[in-house]
Design a protein around this motif. Structure first.
Motif, PDB file in Angstrom:
ATOM      1  N   HIS A 273      46.388  38.961  34.419  1.00  0.00           N
ATOM      2  CA  HIS A 273      47.217  38.716  35.561  1.00  0.00           C
ATOM      3  C   HIS A 273      48.832  38.777  35.424  1.00  0.00           C
TER       4      HIS A 273
ATOM      5  N   VAL B 193      42.150  38.116  34.032  1.00  0.00           N
ATOM      6  CA  VAL B 193      41.504  37.767  35.098  1.00  0.00           C
ATOM      7  C   VAL B 193      40.271  37.186  34.999  1.00  0.00           C
TER       8      VAL B 193
ATOM      9  N   ASP C   8      39.091  31.365  33.340  1.00  0.00           N
ATOM     10  CA  ASP C   8      39.597  30.313  33.945  1.00  0.00           C
ATOM     11  C   ASP C   8      39.588  28.834  32.565  1.00  0.00           C
TER      12      ASP C   8
ATOM     13  N   GLY D  36      43.316  31.921  33.584  1.00  0.00           N
ATOM     14  CA  GLY D  36      43.045  33.139  34.623  1.00  0.00           C
ATOM     15  C   GLY D  36      42.267  32.375  35.982  1.00  0.00           C
ATOM     16  N   SER D  37      42.392  33.176  36.747  1.00  0.00           N
ATOM     17  CA  SER D  37      41.782  32.845  38.113  1.00  0.00           C
ATOM     18  C   SER D  37      40.592  33.737  38.240  1.00  0.00           C
ATOM     19  N   ARG D  38      39.459  33.227  38.958  1.00  0.00           N
ATOM     20  CA  ARG D  38      38.263  33.582  39.236  1.00  0.00           C
ATOM     21  C   ARG D  38      38.094  34.313  40.833  1.00  0.00           C
ATOM     22  N   GLU D  39      39.173  34.500  41.301  1.00  0.00           N
ATOM     23  CA  GLU D  39      39.415  34.902  42.872  1.00  0.00           C
ATOM     24  C   GLU D  39      38.800  36.321  42.887  1.00  0.00           C
TER      25      GLU D  39
ATOM     26  N   SER E  96      34.123  37.243  38.701  1.00  0.00           N
ATOM     27  CA  SER E  96      33.545  35.987  38.625  1.00  0.00           C
ATOM     28  C   SER E  96      33.282  35.851  36.734  1.00  0.00           C
TER      29      SER E  96
ATOM     30  N   GLN F 191      35.271  36.564  32.692  1.00  0.00           N
ATOM     31  CA  GLN F 191      36.785  37.071  32.407  1.00  0.00           C
ATOM     32  C   GLN F 191      36.672  38.899  32.254  1.00  0.00           C
TER      33      GLN F 191
END
Length: 292
Positions: free
Chosen positions: A171, A244, A247, A251-254, A257, A259
């Motif tokens: 990110h 990315v 979580d 990090g975000s899973r947008e 799905s 790491q």
């Protein structure tokens, strides 16, 4: 089932014990050979480690047969083999697969499938995984086919003669082209899983190289100089650039799905032949789709 063996040629006079030590065979390994059903021969005759060697003597160490751990079930599954010989197995692990079974995922792990491969090919070894990856992380994994080979690989790692390079999406916009994160890592007091940077942690060092900056994330290459649990994940979160999809560490899973971390390259010295080896693995499609 043929036992694993190594052959050497004596280069000078001296006791066999000293030569075996110089060839990297530990006292623990010698004890397992002596008491576990192995054998040491010189010019075809079984001897003890006190045997005097002459230059040119042919030494063979036959290692005891190993048995698969009782808790590990051999299972059929896809296994992408990158390299294999009598000592080593290098495989390319997909994402979302455990390296070893866990309570949450007791079957389908890489270890379960490698155990089946060993069984079908009559390889008398238990699992010796030299480079373990998290469930989400994809890429190269090194497996030793014998306890002694695992020992030799561990020495390589300690002496920094084994190199692993990863690619990751993180990110934010990374500002520097090259830098090193040096920060000690220890277990988080409030969790049995999470790690964190903390003063009383173990020394940990990660080299970072920027590959490309995108609008809201960066593509980086990472080199591990130590091998602490969750090292890459913790170090990147520590500098406010979490992976990315990770979580657990902010990090975000947008976008993805899992790491976004892939073990791309593995360099090492073959523990028997001394040959320099280099293996590569292509990035997975879920990461590629974001950096194309």
């Amino acid at each position: 089932m043929k036992p694993f063996e190594l052959k050497y040629v004596a280069g000078q006079q001296g006791l066999l014990r000293e030569a075996l030590h110089n060839w990297g065979i530990s006292k623990r390994t010698l004890a397992s050979v002596k008491y576990g059903g192995g054998q040491i021969t010189v010019n075809g005759k079984e001897v003890t480690v006190r045997h005097p060697l002459e230059p040119g003597d042919a030494v063979t160490v036959v290692f005891p047969l190993e048995e698969l751990g009782k808790g590990l079930q051999a299972e059929k599954g896809d296994l992408k083999i990158v390299f294999e010989d009598d000592s080593l197995l290098i495989v390319d692990k997909p994402p979302l697969q455990n390296t070893i079974p866990s309570r949450e995922h007791p079957s389908g792990s890489l270890a379960n499938i490698v155990a089946k491969h060993f069984e079908e090919n009559e390889i008398p070894a238990t699992l010796h995984i030299a480079t373990r990856l998290d469930r989400d992380t994809s890429g190269l994994v090194c497996i030793a086919k014998n306890r002694h080979i695992h020992h030799m690989l561990s020495i390589q790692q300690q002496e920094k003669k084994m190199t692993r390079r990863y690619e990751a999406l993180v990110h934010g916009r990374v500002d520097h082209e090259r830098f090193t994160i040096t920060a000690p890592i220890g277990r988080k007091n409030s969790s049995i899983i999470e790690r964190e940077v903390r003063a009383d942690g173990q020394f940990a060092e990660t080299e970072v190289r920027l590959l490309k900056v995108f609008s809201d994330f960066s593509h980086v290459q990472l080199k591990l100089n130590t091998g602490r649990t969750h090292q890459i994940r913790v170090h990147l979160a520590h500098i406010n650039h979490p992976l990315v999809g990770d979580d657990l560490y902010g990090g975000s899973r947008e976008l993805i799905s899992r790491q976004a971390l892939h073990c791309r390259e593995l360099e090492m010295i073959h523990p028997v032949t001394g040959e320099a080896l280099k293996f590569k693995s292509a990035n997975r499609e879920d990461m590629l789709s974001l950096i194309k």
